[in-house]
Motif scaffolding. Structure first.
Motif, PDB file in Angstrom:
ATOM      1  N   ARG A 299     -26.786   9.889 -11.821  1.00 55.61           N
ATOM      2  CA  ARG A 299     -26.722  10.654 -13.075  1.00 55.61           C
ATOM      3  C   ARG A 299     -26.690  12.155 -12.780  1.00 55.61           C
ATOM      4  N   GLN A 300     -27.572  12.606 -11.896  1.00 56.97           N
ATOM      5  CA  GLN A 300     -27.692  14.038 -11.631  1.00 56.97           C
ATOM      6  C   GLN A 300     -26.413  14.633 -11.043  1.00 56.97           C
ATOM      7  N   LEU A 301     -25.650  13.827 -10.341  1.00 56.59           N
ATOM      8  CA  LEU A 301     -24.375  14.317  -9.805  1.00 56.59           C
ATOM      9  C   LEU A 301     -23.458  14.827 -10.908  1.00 56.59           C
ATOM     10  N   LEU A 302     -23.592  14.258 -12.094  1.00 55.93           N
ATOM     11  CA  LEU A 302     -22.744  14.659 -13.207  1.00 55.93           C
ATOM     12  C   LEU A 302     -23.352  15.807 -14.007  1.00 55.93           C
ATOM     13  N   VAL A 303     -24.544  16.223 -13.643  1.00 61.34           N
ATOM     14  CA  VAL A 303     -25.230  17.328 -14.314  1.00 61.34           C
ATOM     15  C   VAL A 303     -25.171  18.602 -13.477  1.00 61.34           C
ATOM     16  N   TRP A 304     -25.295  18.441 -12.162  1.00 59.50           N
ATOM     17  CA  TRP A 304     -25.307  19.583 -11.246  1.00 59.50           C
ATOM     18  C   TRP A 304     -23.894  20.129 -11.033  1.00 59.50           C
ATOM     19  N   PRO A 305     -23.795  21.367 -10.530  1.00 57.60           N
ATOM     20  CA  PRO A 305     -22.476  21.901 -10.162  1.00 57.60           C
ATOM     21  C   PRO A 305     -21.845  21.067  -9.058  1.00 57.60           C
ATOM     22  N   GLU A 306     -20.519  21.126  -8.944  1.00 55.32           N
ATOM     23  CA  GLU A 306     -19.839  20.401  -7.871  1.00 55.32           C
ATOM     24  C   GLU A 306     -20.389  20.850  -6.520  1.00 55.32           C
ATOM     25  N   PRO A 307     -20.486  19.926  -5.553  1.00 60.93           N
ATOM     26  CA  PRO A 307     -21.228  20.213  -4.318  1.00 60.93           C
ATOM     27  C   PRO A 307     -20.558  21.177  -3.354  1.00 60.93           C
ATOM     28  N   GLY A 308     -19.232  21.201  -3.282  1.00 66.74           N
ATOM     29  CA  GLY A 308     -18.566  22.027  -2.283  1.00 66.74           C
ATOM     30  C   GLY A 308     -18.737  21.438  -0.891  1.00 66.74           C
ATOM     31  N   PRO A 309     -18.224  22.122   0.132  1.00 63.09           N
ATOM     32  CA  PRO A 309     -18.293  21.586   1.497  1.00 63.09           C
ATOM     33  C   PRO A 309     -19.717  21.383   2.013  1.00 63.09           C
ATOM     34  N   GLU A 310     -20.635  22.300   1.650  1.00 65.67           N
ATOM     35  CA  GLU A 310     -22.014  22.206   2.113  1.00 65.67           C
ATOM     36  C   GLU A 310     -22.950  22.217   0.908  1.00 65.67           C
ATOM     37  N   PRO A 311     -23.316  21.053   0.387  1.00 62.51           N
ATOM     38  CA  PRO A 311     -24.194  21.006  -0.786  1.00 62.51           C
ATOM     39  C   PRO A 311     -25.534  21.679  -0.503  1.00 62.51           C
ATOM     40  N   ALA A 312     -26.128  22.269  -1.535  1.00 63.92           N
ATOM     41  CA  ALA A 312     -27.444  22.884  -1.415  1.00 63.92           C
ATOM     42  C   ALA A 312     -28.469  21.845  -0.970  1.00 63.92           C
ATOM     43  N   VAL A 313     -29.564  22.315  -0.403  1.00 68.64           N
ATOM     44  CA  VAL A 313     -30.555  21.421   0.176  1.00 68.64           C
ATOM     45  C   VAL A 313     -31.119  20.447  -0.855  1.00 68.64           C
ATOM     46  N   ASP A 314     -31.184  20.872  -2.126  1.00 67.94           N
ATOM     47  CA  ASP A 314     -31.747  20.008  -3.156  1.00 67.94           C
ATOM     48  C   ASP A 314     -30.687  19.416  -4.079  1.00 67.94           C
ATOM     49  N   HIS A 315     -29.431  19.470  -3.664  1.00 68.74           N
ATOM     50  CA  HIS A 315     -28.352  18.883  -4.471  1.00 68.74           C
ATOM     51  C   HIS A 315     -28.477  17.361  -4.483  1.00 68.74           C
ATOM     52  N   PRO A 316     -28.093  16.705  -5.583  1.00 65.86           N
ATOM     53  CA  PRO A 316     -28.184  15.236  -5.652  1.00 65.86           C
ATOM     54  C   PRO A 316     -27.524  14.515  -4.481  1.00 65.86           C
ATOM     55  N   LEU A 317     -26.425  15.052  -3.953  1.00 61.97           N
ATOM     56  CA  LEU A 317     -25.798  14.404  -2.795  1.00 61.97           C
ATOM     57  C   LEU A 317     -26.718  14.401  -1.592  1.00 61.97           C
ATOM     58  N   ARG A 318     -27.455  15.506  -1.403  1.00 58.35           N
ATOM     59  CA  ARG A 318     -28.403  15.570  -0.287  1.00 58.35           C
ATOM     60  C   ARG A 318     -29.521  14.541  -0.481  1.00 58.35           C
ATOM     61  N   LEU A 319     -29.999  14.423  -1.712  1.00 60.81           N
ATOM     62  CA  LEU A 319     -31.066  13.463  -1.963  1.00 60.81           C
ATOM     63  C   LEU A 319     -30.588  12.028  -1.801  1.00 60.81           C
ATOM     64  N   LEU A 320     -29.370  11.742  -2.250  1.00 64.77           N
ATOM     65  CA  LEU A 320     -28.820  10.410  -2.023  1.00 64.77           C
ATOM     66  C   LEU A 320     -28.742  10.092  -0.543  1.00 64.77           C
ATOM     67  N   GLN A 321     -28.311  11.076   0.243  1.00 65.53           N
ATOM     68  CA  GLN A 321     -28.211  10.881   1.689  1.00 65.53           C
ATOM     69  C   GLN A 321     -29.582  10.589   2.294  1.00 65.53           C
ATOM     70  N   ARG A 322     -30.605  11.337   1.868  1.00 65.37           N
ATOM     71  CA  ARG A 322     -31.956  11.102   2.394  1.00 65.37           C
ATOM     72  C   ARG A 322     -32.481   9.744   1.987  1.00 65.37           C
ATOM     73  N   LEU A 323     -32.194   9.347   0.764  1.00 63.31           N
ATOM     74  CA  LEU A 323     -32.629   8.022   0.308  1.00 63.31           C
ATOM     75  C   LEU A 323     -31.976   6.922   1.143  1.00 63.31           C
ATOM     76  N   LEU A 324     -30.681   7.067   1.397  1.00 58.00           N
ATOM     77  CA  LEU A 324     -29.965   6.050   2.174  1.00 58.00           C
ATOM     78  C   LEU A 324     -30.426   6.026   3.614  1.00 58.00           C
ATOM     79  N   ASP A 325     -30.753   7.201   4.158  1.00 59.45           N
ATOM     80  CA  ASP A 325     -31.223   7.256   5.548  1.00 59.45           C
ATOM     81  C   ASP A 325     -32.569   6.563   5.722  1.00 59.45           C
ATOM     82  N   ALA A 326     -33.330   6.480   4.622  1.00 57.39           N
ATOM     83  CA  ALA A 326     -34.700   5.931   4.712  1.00 57.39           C
ATOM     84  C   ALA A 326     -34.750   4.424   4.445  1.00 57.39           C
ATOM     85  N   VAL A 327     -33.660   3.833   3.961  1.00 56.24           N
ATOM     86  CA  VAL A 327     -33.729   2.398   3.628  1.00 56.24           C
ATOM     87  C   VAL A 327     -33.283   1.550   4.814  1.00 56.24           C
TER      88      VAL A 327
END
Length: 327
Positions: A299-327
């Motif tokens: 959901r948040q991906l559609l609320v936040w600004p587009e990520p660009g080449p290097e998403p911010a540290v707290d961007h939803p894409l970064r959090l998705l990546q951390r979640l996937l790395d932990a499962v």
């Protein structure tokens, strides 16, 4: 005469509301940073210091729902007194608003840098008190009727606007294609996240069952109030919803993964809530929290600004990546 619309900005929306009953304001309002509504510190001739919030995007009914809930809550939740609320059309667009008593103090997030370690630890454990009171509360019939499930929808903006958790599972499904498009060069992260969620959909909670509790829905340090000496209550109940009590751990855990300066205190808040409220513990809790967070970040991906080449540290894409790395 210039025609004002709801999209003309906060000042225009404020001006358009000034003739509403209960908004007998004095002096110049002070804007307050807010994520989903216009928020102003105001002074009322009849009520004194107050906070005015204006809901102009998404599901406008959520502000009226919060006002109804706020009026009915027990004092132990520490929610500020609701002074007035209403709805109005601005340029044909519906807008809702609520005026509440301004409390002494600030959010726990704002207070955090100035607290010593002992007060920080005490404050985090004190959050359990108003949350326990909220979970124990049973709303009167007319308020409970406002907590029903969001109407069915396949439209992504409608789904986003009506609930902060885009559940049940079929609602998340409608966000995947636009989230993948929004991710651009990072679309593989969204595809992996969706694949994992499909495989683990059984971990997602059933929501909107009155047999559960009224959950806050957005419990993080910004929505906890500190009066200068102690935690006095919870704010911003626009996302209240019937749900299993453990789902109120999701925002703290999510913020703990954000990687910003407030990740560490949110991790400590999560630990404090689990310590003080053992009833929140359920089997497979960690993976259940992860499943809800994956849905939330889609959901948040559609609320936040587009990520660009290097998403911010707290961007939803970064959090998705951390979640996937932990499962």
């Amino acid at each position: 005469m210039v025609r004002v619309t709801a999209m003309d900005g906060p000042e225009a929306r404020l001006t358009a509301l000034l003739d509403q009953p209960g908004l007998d304001l004095l002096g110049r309002p002070e804007p307050v940073t807010s994520y989903s509504n216009d928020t102003w510190y105001v002074r009322s001739s009849s009520a004194g210091e107050a906070v005015l919030r204006i809901c102009w995007i998404g599901d406008r009914e959520r502000m009226l729902r919060e006002a109804a809930v706020g009026r009915a809550l027990p004092a132990d939740v520490g929610y500020p007194e609701v002074l007035a609320s209403g709805a109005v059309a601005i340029g044909g667009e519906p807008v809702t608003w609520m005026l509440s008593r301004r409390l002494v103090g600030c959010s726990l997030r704002a207070a955090w840098p100035g607290l010593d370690e002992s007060r920080r630890e005490r404050a985090l454990h004190e959050v359990a008190r108003p949350l326990r009171a909220l979970h124990a509360w049973r709303p009167p019939t007319e308020v409970a009727a406002r907590l029903g499930p969001p109407p069915p929808s396949t439209d992504p903006p409608t789904i986003i606007g009506r609930s902060i958790l885009p559940l049940p599972f079929d609602r998340v499904r409608h966000l995947v294609v636009p989230a993948t498009e929004r991710a651009g060069m990072h679309r593989d992260v969204v595809e992996r996240a969706w694949s994992w969620l499909v495989d683990h959909a059984d971990l997602l909670p059933q929501l909107d069952d009155p047999a559960d509790v009224v959950t806050h829905g957005d419990l993080h340090l910004d929505n906890v109030w500190w009066d200068g000496d102690r935690v006095t209550g919870l704010l911003d109940l626009e996302w209240v919803r019937w749900a299993p009590a453990w789902t109120d751990l999701v925002p703290a855990r999510d913020n703990a993964l954000a990687g910003d300066e407030f990740a560490e205190p949110h991790g400590r808040l999560l630990a404090a809530l689990r310590s003080e409220l053992p009833g929140l513990e359920v089997p497979d809790l960690e993976r259940r929290l992860t499943a809800v967070e994956v849905a939330f970040q889609l959901r948040q991906l559609l609320v936040w600004p587009e990520p660009g080449p290097e998403p911010a540290v707290d961007h939803p894409l970064r959090l998705l990546q951390r979640l996937l790395d932990a499962v």
